[in-house]
Design a protein around this motif. Structure first.
Motif, PDB file in Angstrom:
ATOM      1  N   TYR A  22      41.835  42.395  43.144  1.00 31.16           N
ATOM      2  CA  TYR A  22      41.545  41.835  41.823  1.00 31.16           C
ATOM      3  C   TYR A  22      42.325  40.547  41.581  1.00 31.16           C
ATOM      4  CZ  TYR A  22      38.513  45.549  40.146  1.00 31.16           C
ATOM      5  OH  TYR A  22      37.450  46.394  39.961  1.00 31.16           O
ATOM      6  N   ALA A  23      43.558  40.473  42.073  1.00 36.50           N
ATOM      7  CA  ALA A  23      44.331  39.235  41.939  1.00 36.50           C
ATOM      8  C   ALA A  23      43.649  38.106  42.699  1.00 36.50           C
ATOM      9  CB  ALA A  23      45.760  39.441  42.439  1.00 36.50           C
ATOM     10  N   ALA A  26      40.589  37.000  40.819  1.00 34.77           N
ATOM     11  CA  ALA A  26      40.941  36.248  39.605  1.00 34.77           C
ATOM     12  C   ALA A  26      41.161  34.763  39.882  1.00 34.77           C
ATOM     13  CB  ALA A  26      42.182  36.853  38.955  1.00 34.77           C
ATOM     14  N   SER A  27      41.320  34.402  41.143  1.00 32.27           N
ATOM     15  CA  SER A  27      41.506  32.989  41.479  1.00 32.27           C
ATOM     16  C   SER A  27      40.184  32.224  41.530  1.00 32.27           C
ATOM     17  CB  SER A  27      42.236  32.854  42.820  1.00 32.27           C
ATOM     18  OG  SER A  27      41.383  33.213  43.902  1.00 32.27           O
ATOM     19  N   ASN A  30      34.172  32.660  37.285  1.00 33.73           N
ATOM     20  CA  ASN A  30      33.249  33.770  37.068  1.00 33.73           C
ATOM     21  C   ASN A  30      31.891  33.557  37.737  1.00 33.73           C
ATOM     22  OD1 ASN A  30      33.331  36.383  35.846  1.00 33.73           O
ATOM     23  ND2 ASN A  30      31.726  35.686  34.451  1.00 33.73           N
ATOM     24  N   LEU A  33      32.160  34.681  41.227  1.00 32.16           N
ATOM     25  CA  LEU A  33      32.250  36.140  41.300  1.00 32.16           C
ATOM     26  C   LEU A  33      30.890  36.808  41.105  1.00 32.16           C
ATOM     27  CD1 LEU A  33      35.497  36.746  39.203  1.00 32.16           C
ATOM     28  CD2 LEU A  33      35.263  36.787  41.695  1.00 32.16           C
ATOM     29  N   ASP A  91      32.913  40.921  33.390  1.00 35.07           N
ATOM     30  CA  ASP A  91      34.117  40.194  33.015  1.00 35.07           C
ATOM     31  C   ASP A  91      35.263  40.810  33.811  1.00 35.07           C
ATOM     32  OD1 ASP A  91      35.822  38.471  31.476  1.00 35.07           O
ATOM     33  OD2 ASP A  91      36.329  40.199  30.223  1.00 35.07           O
ATOM     34  N   LEU A  92      35.852  40.043  34.729  1.00 40.49           N
ATOM     35  CA  LEU A  92      36.866  40.579  35.632  1.00 40.49           C
ATOM     36  C   LEU A  92      38.049  41.216  34.898  1.00 40.49           C
ATOM     37  CD1 LEU A  92      37.541  40.979  38.641  1.00 40.49           C
ATOM     38  CD2 LEU A  92      38.844  38.849  38.503  1.00 40.49           C
ATOM     39  N   PRO A  93      38.626  40.597  33.866  1.00 41.50           N
ATOM     40  CA  PRO A  93      39.753  41.259  33.180  1.00 41.50           C
ATOM     41  C   PRO A  93      39.372  42.618  32.564  1.00 41.50           C
ATOM     42  CG  PRO A  93      39.752  38.922  32.659  1.00 41.50           C
ATOM     43  CD  PRO A  93      38.460  39.203  33.388  1.00 41.50           C
ATOM     44  N   LEU A  96      39.089  45.000  35.468  1.00 39.47           N
ATOM     45  CA  LEU A  96      40.435  45.281  35.962  1.00 39.47           C
ATOM     46  C   LEU A  96      41.117  46.345  35.110  1.00 39.47           C
ATOM     47  CD1 LEU A  96      42.931  44.803  37.721  1.00 39.47           C
ATOM     48  CD2 LEU A  96      43.480  42.847  36.251  1.00 39.47           C
TER      49      LEU A  96
END
Length: 177
Positions: A22-23, A26-27, A30, A33, A91-93, A96
């Protein structure tokens, strides 16, 4: 057959590898991704969502184990996905947060499993009907499923220019003296 110590080890390994995955994700922006890369679940986000869906399905199945693990009670509040391609979030956050919650449940669960629990059969139902399988082997499948799809996500990230580093379980195995 696997032991309780094996389950604790792979639970810790999986949580750490999920954090690294996930880190790394996050780089990326979106749109990268979400871009369809031709993978089995399409995109990086599709693959991450699938891992969460698969884990949720299995953890909910594990709730019916005769030992009634209290560490799995939190799964009752997490809705079952409607399929293996279920999207919890793009939405990645947000995804996560769900991943971290699942990893905490898995880690707590692994710490409570006994060798006796692992030796028992577990009855569950999937799309093909009723099944009864060795619980320890089902847990091996559960962790192997995560590893398999994390490998796919790692490849997709690599194709996007992001390296998550060494992911070998071997690095987590304690040395024997």
């Amino acid at each position: 057959m696997p032991t309780r110590d094996d389950m604790v080890l792979v639970a810790s390994y999986n949580a750490a590898m999920n954090g690294r995955l996930y880190a790394a994700a996050a780089s990326l922006p979106n749109d990268v991704l979400l871009a369809d890369r031709g993978a089995f679940f399409g995109s990086i986000m599709g693959t991450l969502n699938h891992i969460v869906a698969g884990d949720t399905i299995w953890l909910r199945r594990f709730m019916v184990h005769p030992s009634a693990f209290t560490s799995l009670q939190a799964m009752a509040d997490i809705p079952a996905p409607t399929g293996l391609a279920y999207r919890y979030s793009d939405d990645l956050p947000v995804l996560l947060q769900h991943r971290v919650r699942l990893d905490a449940i898995v880690t707590a669960f692994a710490a409570k499993v006994s060798d006796r629990d692992l030796a028992q059969p577990l009855s569950y139902r999937n799309a093909r009907g009723d099944n009864r399988k060795h619980f320890g082997s089902l847990l091996l499948h559960f962790f192997n499923h995560q590893t398999h799809h994390r490998g796919q996500a790692s490849t997709l990230l690599s194709q996007s220019g992001v390296d998550i580093g060494v992911t070998d379980l071997l690095e987590w195995l304690p040395d024997q003296h």
